[in-house]
Design a protein around this motif. Structure first.
Motif, short mmCIF file in Angstrom:
data_model
loop_
_atom_site.label_atom_id
_atom_site.label_comp_id
_atom_site.label_asym_id
_atom_site.label_seq_id
_atom_site.Cartn_x
_atom_site.Cartn_y
_atom_site.Cartn_z
N GLY A 282 67.41 -26.00 46.70
CA GLY A 282 66.75 -26.54 45.52
C GLY A 282 66.68 -28.06 45.55
O GLY A 282 65.65 -28.66 45.21
N LEU A 283 67.78 -28.71 45.98
CA LEU A 283 67.79 -30.17 46.09
C LEU A 283 66.85 -30.64 47.19
O LEU A 283 66.11 -31.62 47.02
N GLN A 284 66.86 -29.94 48.31
CA GLN A 284 66.02 -30.35 49.42
C GLN A 284 64.54 -30.31 49.05
O GLN A 284 63.75 -31.18 49.44
N CYS A 285 64.17 -29.29 48.30
CA CYS A 285 62.76 -29.22 47.88
C CYS A 285 62.38 -30.41 47.00
O CYS A 285 61.23 -30.88 47.02
N ASP A 286 63.35 -30.92 46.23
CA ASP A 286 63.05 -32.04 45.34
C ASP A 286 62.99 -33.37 46.08
O ASP A 286 62.15 -34.23 45.76
N VAL A 287 63.85 -33.58 47.07
CA VAL A 287 63.97 -34.90 47.68
C VAL A 287 63.25 -35.02 49.03
O VAL A 287 63.08 -36.15 49.52
N GLN A 288 62.83 -33.92 49.60
CA GLN A 288 62.21 -34.01 50.91
C GLN A 288 60.98 -34.92 50.93
O GLN A 288 60.80 -35.73 51.86
N GLN B 293 60.01 -52.50 49.65
CA GLN B 293 60.28 -51.82 48.38
C GLN B 293 61.60 -51.01 48.49
O GLN B 293 62.02 -50.64 49.58
N ASP B 294 62.14 -50.78 47.33
CA ASP B 294 63.36 -49.96 47.28
C ASP B 294 62.96 -48.49 47.05
O ASP B 294 62.99 -47.98 45.93
N VAL B 295 62.55 -47.83 48.10
CA VAL B 295 62.10 -46.44 47.98
C VAL B 295 63.28 -45.47 48.05
O VAL B 295 63.10 -44.26 47.83
N LEU B 296 64.46 -45.96 48.34
CA LEU B 296 65.63 -45.06 48.43
C LEU B 296 66.21 -44.71 47.07
O LEU B 296 66.81 -43.64 46.91
N GLN B 297 66.01 -45.58 46.08
CA GLN B 297 66.66 -45.37 44.79
C GLN B 297 66.22 -44.07 44.10
O GLN B 297 67.08 -43.34 43.57
N PRO B 298 64.93 -43.73 44.06
CA PRO B 298 64.56 -42.44 43.45
C PRO B 298 65.26 -41.26 44.12
O PRO B 298 65.65 -40.30 43.44
N LEU B 299 65.39 -41.32 45.43
CA LEU B 299 66.07 -40.24 46.14
C LEU B 299 67.52 -40.13 45.72
O LEU B 299 68.05 -39.04 45.44
N MET B 300 68.22 -41.26 45.64
CA MET B 300 69.63 -41.24 45.26
C MET B 300 69.82 -40.84 43.81
O MET B 300 70.85 -40.24 43.45
N ASP B 301 68.83 -41.16 42.96
CA ASP B 301 68.92 -40.72 41.56
C ASP B 301 68.94 -39.19 41.47
O ASP B 301 69.68 -38.60 40.67
N LYS B 302 68.09 -38.55 42.28
CA LYS B 302 68.08 -37.09 42.28
C LYS B 302 69.40 -36.52 42.82
O LYS B 302 69.89 -35.49 42.35
N VAL C 233 71.46 -36.00 53.62
CA VAL C 233 70.78 -37.27 53.36
C VAL C 233 70.84 -38.16 54.60
O VAL C 233 69.82 -38.75 55.03
N VAL C 234 72.03 -38.28 55.22
CA VAL C 234 72.16 -39.12 56.42
C VAL C 234 71.33 -38.54 57.55
O VAL C 234 70.65 -39.28 58.30
N ARG C 235 71.37 -37.24 57.71
CA ARG C 235 70.62 -36.61 58.81
C ARG C 235 69.12 -36.82 58.65
O ARG C 235 68.41 -37.19 59.60
#
Length: 733
Positions: A532-538, A552-561, A588-590
């Motif tokens: 479920g998480l992977q579908c949201d953040v992929q 840009q800080d494109v990582l922040q939305p991912l970390m928020d999820k 996330v690291v992978r």
């Protein structure tokens, strides 16, 4: 204690010329009931006795003339033949011993049977007169009156005197000319003995009745039984029936057994429901009946110990043991009768539990001074019947437990259909699944253990099989439902974890075979949670390593999820929550490294330096975030910085050192990954070859040291697929 008695007289076997003055013992209803039930017991190993003749005479006297059954006449004839044969033996023995002094008596028949009609009238009249005088002493009451008034010892003493006198006269050949006179006197003596025995049975039967205990009668009973045993210690060598032991102790024990059986059968006698009502009552009706039975037996044994035993103890009579064995046997017989009609799991359990725990309990009698027998009593239920009841119970139990698991699944499905989120109990997502299963297993195992260890082990095996079939059904039904979300997944993970730990701890050695299925199902729920998480953040990973990513800080939305997802893990069992959080961390690291090794855009020069710096910042943000969430996967912290250092290293000789750090920290890395990293760095051909050769040596050394190719079981690069691009090919060339 003496009840009103009706005295009737039977016919006397004397001639019409003789007046019927010989008094016989009263033929009462109680005598008839007792002697009929006990006659075959206290003389079971002798020939037909005179008690049988007495009953025949009694019944004949109460019927109209001409209606005497043939069986009564036959009994009388057989008894008479026995008396005459005894007399003949005595006569023959006397004739042999005194053959030299014997004289012929004309007119006397020496055959085996001497009809009374050929006897001399004066002889019969004489013998009858002697018997009447003997049984009616001048100074006191008759034997029959003594028996009626329950002066049993006095009656026996008189009968014993008559018996001794009659045996002496028989030995002196007094009755050679009058065998019918001997038969008449012997019959009268036996009738009085039978009357005395019947009175013993009547006293025993009245002892536990509503009128209370007659202590004087019980003491008299004990003394007369012991007196009879002293008078007739063993069967005579010549087989004389007059001196044969009367076995009144056995007769008394039989009367005690009959009394106990009558009392036990009174339990539930007032209730006679129909078959449909009895089936509807089920276990509750049987439980009430057994409770009434237990109360009745307990009350009677209290009475025996407190009132009956002291009365008998004066005569040295073991009344307590006899009554205890009698009630034990009567209860066993009643339980066997109830076992034939027991149906269903509940009734069978009530019966087994009562036999094992209620009657067999040391506290059954409810008082410390009322101890059970020192000798072991036989089981209430025969071993074969006990085994059959247990088998029937386990068969019903298996179907019942399966039905209970079906009901649990239906309840869970109804909760899923309501779309209501699970409760939070003690900070964790909660579903009643674990409690329901625990209660189901514990209840039946505890109930079975109360009966026997064997039944407890069988019940555990039944529960294990049923739970093993239930788990995959539950998992399949849940994953196919519309309730697959973080709260319900967390609740089911908690339930399965609790089942795995609690059942194994509470029932060691039983549920081990379910440990793997439970762990596998838990892993399935965790994997579904991650999906479920992977579908949201992929989709958010796709913007990494692009031109926009550099500025840009494109990582922040991912970390928020990730942080929002981790809030659900706070309500999951700590161990499973940590496993899931570390898996999210690794994911996330992978995925970050996968985007780096498969860049959508190539950076050169200053952009490459900027991307290296950006990767360092992102690695710091990822590490700080997961550290704040509580992830213990610190081994992941070096992966992104090592790659970033290789890309941004200005002193090319230091790239070798960064490769050593990378391969040493992540031995699952392959040469393909090293080539992809070097392709991003764009080094010369010779330098690339030297670095690749050095990496090959490091990988071999790491593989030899680790054995499995992944130090500590950590896997990161192994799951990253590296495409074969032109740049990678050029790096290899």
């Amino acid at each position: 204690m003496s009840l009103a008695r009706t005295v009737t007289s039977g016919p006397e076997p004397h001639s019409p010329e003789e007046p019927a003055k010989l008094q016989t013992p009263p033929v009462r209803g109680t005598w008839r009931a007792s002697s009929e039930g006990a006659a075959s017991t206290h003389r079971e190993d002798t020939r037909p006795g005179l008690g049988t003749l007495r009953r025949a005479f009694s019944r004949t006297s109460q019927r109209p003339s001409g209606q005497v059954p043939e069986e009564d006449l036959g009994l009388f004839q057989r008894g008479s033949h026995f008396l005459f044969r005894s007399l003949r033996r005595a006569k023959d023995n006397g004739s042999t011993a005194d053959q030299s002094h014997a004289t012929e008596v004309p007119g006397v028949t020496h055959g085996p049977e001497v009809p009374s009609r050929v006897m001399d009238g004066r002889s019969r009249q004489s013998s009858a007169g002697v018997g009447r005088k003997e049984l009616e002493p001048e100074a006191g009451k008759s034997v029959a009156d003594l028996i009626t008034e329950r002066h049993l010892l006095a009656a026996f003493q008189q009968l014993r005197q008559l018996e001794v006198r009659l045996v002496a006269e028989k030995a002196s050949h007094t009755f050679e000319k009058d065998p019918t006179g001997f038969a008449r006197r012997a019959m009268d003596l036996c009738l009085h003995y039978d009357g005395l025995a019947a009175e013993i049975g009547a006293i025993v039967r009245e002892t536990l009745g509503p009128d209370g205990v007659d202590a004087a009668a019980l003491g008299e009973l004990g003394r007369v039984v012991r007196a009879e045993e002293e008078a007739h210690p063993a069967p005579p060598a010549d087989g004389d029936f007059l001196l044969t032991p009367r076995r009144w102790r056995q007769h008394w024990e039989d009367a005690v057994r009959r009394s106990a059986q009558e009392r036990v059968q009174q339990a539930g006698a007032g209730e006679a429901p129909g078959a449909a009502e009895a089936e509807a009552e089920g276990a509750s009706g049987l439980a009430r009946l057994l409770a009434e039975l237990g109360g009745l037996v307990r009350s009677d044994l209290h009475k025996v110990r407190q009132e009956v035993q002291p009365a008998y103890s004066a005569a040295g009579f073991p009344a307590w043991e006899a009554y205890l064995r009698a009630f034990h046997g009567a209860v066993a017989q009643r339980l066997q009768e109830l076992a034939q009609d027991a149906r269903g799991c509940e009734q069978l359990y009530v019966l087994l539990d009562w036999a094992a725990n209620v009657d067999g309990s040391p506290d059954f009698l409810g008082a410390p001074d009322l101890t059970l027998s020192t000798e072991p009593l036989p089981p209430l239920l025969a071993p074969a019947l006990w085994a059959r009841l247990q088998n029937d119970y386990t068969s019903f139990l298996e179907a019942k437990i399966t039905s209970c698991f079906d009901s649990i699944l239906q309840l869970e499905q109804s909760r899923w259909a309501d779309a209501k989120p699970p409760d939070v109990l003690q900070g964790l997502y909660h579903t009643p699944l674990s409690i329901d299963v625990h209660m189901l297993v514990a209840e039946h195992v505890k109930a079975a253990g109360a009966i026997s260890a064997e039944l407890e082990a069988t019940t555990l095996r039944i529960c294990t099989r049923a739970l093993g079939l239930f788990l995959p059904r539950f998992e399949k039904a849940f994953l196919e439902s519309k309730a697959v979300n973080e709260p319900y997944l967390g609740a089911n993970i908690n339930a399965y974890e609790e089942l795995r730990t609690s059942l194994l701890a509470r029932f060691p050695g039983t549920f081990e075979e379910l440990e793997k299925p439970l762990a596998a199902a838990t892993y399935t729920f965790q994997k579904r949670l991650l999906q479920g998480l992977q579908c949201d953040v992929q989709p958010l990973f796709r913007v990494l390593c692009t031109k926009a990513w550099l500025t840009q800080d494109v990582l922040q939305p991912l970390m928020d999820k990730v942080v929002a997802f981790a809030r659900h893990l706070e309500h999951v069992a700590p161990l499973r929550a940590q496993e899931t959080l570390q898996e999210v961390h690794r994911y996330v690291v992978r995925e970050y490294l996968a985007q780096v090794l498969r860049p959508r855009e190539r950076f050169r020069g200053e952009e490459r330096m900027t991307s290296s710096q950006k990767m360092g910042l992102d690695a710091q943000a990822i590490g700080d975030t997961f550290q704040g969430l509580g992830s213990e996967a610190t081994w992941l912290d070096q992966a992104i910085p090592c790659v970033a250092d290789i890309l941004g290293e200005t002193y090319k000789e230091d790239i070798r050192r960064h490769l050593e750090t990378l391969i040493g920290s992540y031995p699952d890395i392959r040469r393909d990954h090293v080539r992809a990293i070097l392709a991003l760095r764009r080094l010369g051909h010779r330098r690339n070859q030297r670095l690749l050769q050095h990496a090959r040596d490091l990988l071999r050394a790491a593989a030899k040291a680790a054995g499995s190719g992944a130090a500590g079981g950590h896997v990161l690069f192994e799951e990253i697929e590296v495409p074969t691009s032109v740049d990678v090919l050029l790096t290899c060339i």
